[in-house]
Write a protein that holds these residues in place. Sequence first.
Motif, PDB file in Angstrom:
ATOM      1  N   HIS A   9      14.457  12.988  31.633  1.00 23.35           N
ATOM      2  CA  HIS A   9      13.464  14.070  31.543  1.00 23.35           C
ATOM      3  C   HIS A   9      14.014  15.357  32.129  1.00 23.35           C
ATOM      4  O   HIS A   9      14.058  15.533  33.351  1.00 23.35           O
ATOM      5  CB  HIS A   9      12.183  13.687  32.298  1.00 23.35           C
ATOM      6  CG  HIS A   9      10.981  14.466  31.896  1.00 23.35           C
ATOM      7  ND1 HIS A   9       9.992  13.953  31.088  1.00 23.35           N
ATOM      8  CD2 HIS A   9      10.606  15.742  32.177  1.00 23.35           C
ATOM      9  CE1 HIS A   9       9.056  14.875  30.902  1.00 23.35           C
ATOM     10  NE2 HIS A   9       9.416  15.974  31.556  1.00 23.35           N
ATOM     11  N   VAL A  56      13.210  17.539  26.942  1.00 22.87           N
ATOM     12  CA  VAL A  56      11.772  17.471  26.675  1.00 22.87           C
ATOM     13  C   VAL A  56      11.199  18.874  26.524  1.00 22.87           C
ATOM     14  O   VAL A  56      11.561  19.794  27.254  1.00 22.87           O
ATOM     15  CB  VAL A  56      11.054  16.730  27.819  1.00 22.87           C
ATOM     16  CG1 VAL A  56       9.544  16.633  27.544  1.00 22.87           C
ATOM     17  CG2 VAL A  56      11.652  15.345  28.012  1.00 22.87           C
ATOM     18  N   VAL A  83      12.520  15.309  22.842  1.00 18.90           N
ATOM     19  CA  VAL A  83      11.079  15.090  22.718  1.00 18.90           C
ATOM     20  C   VAL A  83      10.463  16.448  22.403  1.00 18.90           C
ATOM     21  O   VAL A  83      10.463  17.348  23.245  1.00 18.90           O
ATOM     22  CB  VAL A  83      10.483  14.511  24.008  1.00 18.90           C
ATOM     23  CG1 VAL A  83       8.966  14.353  23.879  1.00 18.90           C
ATOM     24  CG2 VAL A  83      11.129  13.169  24.341  1.00 18.90           C
ATOM     25  N   ARG A 110       5.480  15.342  22.423  1.00 19.23           N
ATOM     26  CA  ARG A 110       4.692  15.421  23.654  1.00 19.23           C
ATOM     27  C   ARG A 110       3.646  16.515  23.553  1.00 19.23           C
ATOM     28  O   ARG A 110       3.978  17.701  23.587  1.00 19.23           O
ATOM     29  CB  ARG A 110       5.597  15.694  24.861  1.00 19.23           C
ATOM     30  CG  ARG A 110       4.809  15.704  26.181  1.00 19.23           C
ATOM     31  CD  ARG A 110       5.711  15.828  27.392  1.00 19.23           C
ATOM     32  NE  ARG A 110       6.057  17.214  27.703  1.00 19.23           N
ATOM     33  CZ  ARG A 110       6.295  17.665  28.931  1.00 19.23           C
ATOM     34  NH1 ARG A 110       6.230  16.836  29.958  1.00 19.23           N
ATOM     35  NH2 ARG A 110       6.617  18.930  29.127  1.00 19.23           N
ATOM     36  N   ASP A 142       5.332  10.930  24.678  1.00 22.45           N
ATOM     37  CA  ASP A 142       5.316  11.210  26.111  1.00 22.45           C
ATOM     38  C   ASP A 142       3.917  11.668  26.491  1.00 22.45           C
ATOM     39  O   ASP A 142       3.374  12.585  25.865  1.00 22.45           O
ATOM     40  CB  ASP A 142       6.325  12.307  26.448  1.00 22.45           C
ATOM     41  CG  ASP A 142       7.687  11.764  26.842  1.00 22.45           C
ATOM     42  OD1 ASP A 142       8.151  12.105  27.941  1.00 22.45           O
ATOM     43  OD2 ASP A 142       8.277  11.013  26.044  1.00 22.45           O
ATOM     44  N   ASP A 168       4.669  10.488  31.884  1.00 21.80           N
ATOM     45  CA  ASP A 168       5.575  11.396  32.583  1.00 21.80           C
ATOM     46  C   ASP A 168       5.165  11.535  34.048  1.00 21.80           C
ATOM     47  O   ASP A 168       3.970  11.647  34.381  1.00 21.80           O
ATOM     48  CB  ASP A 168       5.559  12.790  31.939  1.00 21.80           C
ATOM     49  CG  ASP A 168       6.200  12.788  30.564  1.00 21.80           C
ATOM     50  OD1 ASP A 168       6.881  11.810  30.210  1.00 21.80           O
ATOM     51  OD2 ASP A 168       6.013  13.789  29.831  1.00 21.80           O
TER      52      ASP A 168
END
Length: 281
Positions: A9, A56, A83, A110, A142, A168
């Motif tokens: 992440h 991300v 992501v 996400r 996510d 997360d």
Amino acid sequence: MSIGRIDAHQHYWSLAHHDYGWLQDTPELHAIHRDFAPEDLAPLLDDADIDATVLVQAAPSEAETARLLGIAADPASRVRAVVGWTDLAADDAPRRISRLAQEPLIKGLRPMLQDLPDPEWILDARLEPAIRTMTELGLCLDLLIKPHQIDAATKFALRHPLLPMVIDHGAKPDIAHGRFEPWASQIAILAQCTRVSCKLSGLATEAGADWDAAALRPYVDHLIDRFGPLRLMWGSDWPVLNLAGTYGRWQAASLELLAGLSPLEQEQILGTNAATFYGIK
């Protein structure tokens, strides 16, 4: 053969694009109110012996997702999964998701749930076509949530058991104020009733000033106990991490907190699980 260590992440952003509405130049966010690019992270990855990262989204825009994919296209970036973001409630969400899924490095999406006023937005029936498309295409979700959204996330996960999901930042417990409940009970129910994974990331930021491993231990131990080593993955949440300390400090604290696990279990959390979840070869 070991997959190596993966930061599951991290983010990059450029303020010139004006799609980071949350990132204001306030005293609280001043340390991260600037551009962050691969050349900023590279030496930190070298020092931490990180082989790959999961990049991300940090802006609710497809334009940012396209920029992240551009960064990830360079193998030197060490990004092995992206992501991204699209509006899951849009009428044409299935088409947009199908287009994004054609990008080999797009592994998940996400929605920025923590910023939405409705804690049960994820349960909106308008999202069903998008979620069905994600499931069919093998994408992951996510879940960026806070404690007051855990119950809705649990209901959502029970509705969609075939969609791979990860929480997360441990659902952002209020470590700074020592609030263990009701977060602990709620996250335990989610872990027990669903197959959802969880990221060991972002916890230092939730701990406030002068945190140390001891302050984080009750929360990390609880996540290890409830999710187990096979459903946890380590991440830095860099550069948001800069609000709470350095990359090296967070990694050192993490290794201290994981020291009671076997070498295999540590390897799973530090790399193998993220590789499996995001399909990193």
